[in-house]
Design a protein around this motif. Sequence first.
Motif, short mmCIF file in Angstrom:
data_model
loop_
_atom_site.label_atom_id
_atom_site.label_comp_id
_atom_site.label_asym_id
_atom_site.label_seq_id
_atom_site.Cartn_x
_atom_site.Cartn_y
_atom_site.Cartn_z
N GLN A 6 0.89 -1.16 0.00
CA GLN A 6 0.00 0.00 0.00
C GLN A 6 0.93 1.21 0.00
OE1 GLN A 6 -2.58 -1.94 3.39
NE2 GLN A 6 -3.75 -0.25 2.48
N ALA A 7 1.12 1.76 -1.16
CA ALA A 7 2.13 2.80 -1.32
C ALA A 7 1.75 4.12 -0.65
CB ALA A 7 2.40 3.03 -2.81
N GLN A 8 0.46 4.33 -0.51
CA GLN A 8 0.00 5.59 0.10
C GLN A 8 0.00 5.43 1.62
OE1 GLN A 8 -3.46 4.56 -1.91
NE2 GLN A 8 -3.64 6.47 -3.06
N THR A 9 0.87 6.16 2.28
CA THR A 9 0.94 6.07 3.73
C THR A 9 -0.18 6.88 4.38
OG1 THR A 9 3.32 5.87 3.54
CG2 THR A 9 2.45 6.35 5.72
N GLU A 10 -0.33 8.11 3.89
CA GLU A 10 -1.35 8.99 4.45
C GLU A 10 -2.03 9.74 3.31
OE1 GLU A 10 1.06 10.14 8.58
OE2 GLU A 10 0.30 11.68 7.25
N ILE A 11 -3.35 9.88 3.45
CA ILE A 11 -4.12 10.67 2.49
C ILE A 11 -5.07 11.57 3.26
CG2 ILE A 11 -5.82 10.62 0.63
CD1 ILE A 11 -4.89 7.87 -0.13
N VAL A 19 -12.12 9.33 -2.94
CA VAL A 19 -10.72 8.97 -2.67
C VAL A 19 -10.51 7.50 -3.01
CG1 VAL A 19 -11.24 8.50 -0.23
CG2 VAL A 19 -8.89 8.95 -0.93
N LEU A 21 -7.90 4.24 -2.54
CA LEU A 21 -6.78 3.66 -1.81
C LEU A 21 -6.22 2.51 -2.64
CD1 LEU A 21 -8.38 3.52 1.76
CD2 LEU A 21 -7.31 5.45 0.58
N ASP A 22 -4.92 2.54 -2.88
CA ASP A 22 -4.31 1.54 -3.75
C ASP A 22 -3.79 0.34 -2.98
OD1 ASP A 22 -2.76 4.20 -5.70
OD2 ASP A 22 -4.76 3.31 -5.86
N ASN A 76 -7.96 -2.15 -5.68
CA ASN A 76 -8.10 -0.79 -5.17
C ASN A 76 -9.49 -0.53 -4.59
OD1 ASN A 76 -5.49 -0.34 -6.06
ND2 ASN A 76 -6.15 0.57 -7.99
N THR A 109 -3.08 2.45 4.92
CA THR A 109 -3.18 3.84 4.46
C THR A 109 -4.04 4.59 5.46
OG1 THR A 109 -3.00 3.27 2.11
CG2 THR A 109 -4.03 5.38 2.66
N LEU A 111 -6.30 7.44 6.32
CA LEU A 111 -7.17 8.40 5.64
C LEU A 111 -7.74 9.40 6.63
CD1 LEU A 111 -8.80 9.36 3.14
CD2 LEU A 111 -10.56 7.72 3.81
#
Lengths: 115, 114
Positions: A6-11, A19, A21-22, A76, A109, A111
Amino acid sequence: AQKVTQAQTEISVVEKEDVTLDCVYETRDTTYYLFWYKQPPSGELVFLIRRNSFDEQNEISGRYSWNFQKSTSSFNFTITASQVVDSAVYFCALSEDTTGNQFYFGTGTSLTVIP
Amino acid sequence: KAGVTQTPRYLIKTRGQQVTLSCSPISGHRSVSWYQQTPGQGLQFLFEYFSETQRNKGNFPGRFSGRQFSNSRSEMNVSTLELGDSALYLCASSLFGYSTDTQYFGPGTRLTVL
């Protein structure tokens, strides 16, 4: 190597925005299962969805939808019209037939939905 | 149906001590898995029990052990605690522990080692 990324740590998004999330996974099994869980500040992991490797149909549940693509090994998760209550850490997980029910989790991630 | 319950919710111990955590699965579920969650390592699988037998084990030292009782309740034990054992310990239950089964998680036990 990480089995689930999960490359997105924070969104951070503003309320009512959409939104995505990958989640990218890696496995050599032909039969496997993918999951998404939500972890609110209370700590308990809340089950959201399970998808098996033979079912690439996308799924929608209210404001939540999931896009499973075997060709890109991705699963996703999209939240439409986000709400403050969606603020949490979201985890993608993988289980494989060859390793039983041991879950491999992504790093999550976080959020934040800003009112 | 009642969910997965874990006791205690919070624990503070000192280095060198040992600790026992308890997990009661959802009624009818026979498989119990344990996970350790830390900021640095994320969620890592400890072990899984089914019918009082450990079926699967993650990559943790022998200081981490567990057991399951005939009513499917499970305990995990950590001996000779180290600072690095501070974590949220999550228990999950599923019907039979198959890879197809969804795991349902409890609220966790937050262990702090001083």
